[in-house]
Design a protein around this motif. Structure first.
Motif, short mmCIF file in Angstrom:
data_model
loop_
_atom_site.label_atom_id
_atom_site.label_comp_id
_atom_site.label_asym_id
_atom_site.label_seq_id
_atom_site.Cartn_x
_atom_site.Cartn_y
_atom_site.Cartn_z
N GLU A 6 0.83 -1.21 0.00
CA GLU A 6 0.00 0.00 0.00
C GLU A 6 0.87 1.26 0.00
N SER A 7 0.31 2.32 -0.53
CA SER A 7 0.96 3.63 -0.49
C SER A 7 -0.11 4.71 -0.59
N LEU A 20 -5.29 6.25 -2.08
CA LEU A 20 -4.47 5.11 -1.68
C LEU A 20 -4.30 4.16 -2.85
N CYS A 22 -2.71 0.10 -3.88
CA CYS A 22 -2.28 -1.21 -3.40
C CYS A 22 -1.80 -1.98 -4.62
N TRP A 36 -10.57 -2.91 0.77
CA TRP A 36 -9.89 -2.06 1.74
C TRP A 36 -10.56 -2.23 3.09
N ARG A 38 -9.90 -0.88 7.40
CA ARG A 38 -9.16 0.08 8.21
C ARG A 38 -9.29 -0.27 9.68
N TYR A 78 -7.14 0.77 -5.89
CA TYR A 78 -7.10 2.17 -5.48
C TYR A 78 -8.27 2.50 -4.57
N TYR A 92 -5.01 1.91 6.96
CA TYR A 92 -5.79 1.32 5.88
C TYR A 92 -4.98 0.19 5.25
N SER A 93 -5.62 -0.98 5.13
CA SER A 93 -4.96 -2.15 4.57
C SER A 93 -5.77 -2.69 3.41
N CYS A 94 -5.05 -3.19 2.41
CA CYS A 94 -5.75 -3.84 1.31
C CYS A 94 -5.66 -5.34 1.48
N GLY A 104 -1.96 -6.67 2.94
CA GLY A 104 -0.83 -5.78 2.92
C GLY A 104 -0.49 -5.34 4.34
N THR A 107 -1.24 1.37 5.47
CA THR A 107 -0.72 2.73 5.35
C THR A 107 -1.55 3.64 6.26
#
Length: 113
Positions: A6-7, A20, A22, A36, A38, A78, A92-94, A104, A107
């Motif tokens: 993630e970024s 965001l 992934c 996604w 969180r 995204y 936040y994770s994917c 992931g 982020t």
């Protein structure tokens, strides 16, 4: 081995926007579902949005109308987040499902003035 990176997280003022991303690596397969989630400090992880292989989407009530999930032909995921609120602050994770579920590292998104 599938990895999800993630970024796009950061600090933003209330009412602002973030996008965001992934990006998966190690897999040439189409994921059945990507999503996604969180997790805010001291709270349980919660669902944010999902998209299936056909492009159908689903959102948590708390983000409907403000967040948009999408993916591209490379399976990159995204999350466009608009009208951000302080309560959106979380890691936040994917996640992606293809035979098994992958996650992931996450982020951090912080919404504060």
């Amino acid at each position: 081995q599938v990895q999800l990176m993630e970024s796009g997280g950061g600090l933003v003022q209330p009412g602002g926007s973030l996008r965001l991303a992934c990006v998966p690596s190690g897999s040439r397969f189409v994921f059945k579902v990507m999503a996604w989630y969180r997790q805010a400090l001291g709270k349980e992880r919660e669902f944010v949005a999902r998209i299936d292989a056909g492009g159908s989407t689903d959102y948590a009530d708390s983000v409907k109308g403000r967040f948009t999930i999408s993916k591209d032909i490379r399976n990159a995921l995204y999350l466009q987040m608009n009208s951000l609120k302080p309560e959106d602050t979380a890691v936040y994770s994917c996640t992606a499902v293809s035979g098994r579920q992958y996650w992931g590292q996450g982020t951090q998104v912080t919404v504060s003035s």
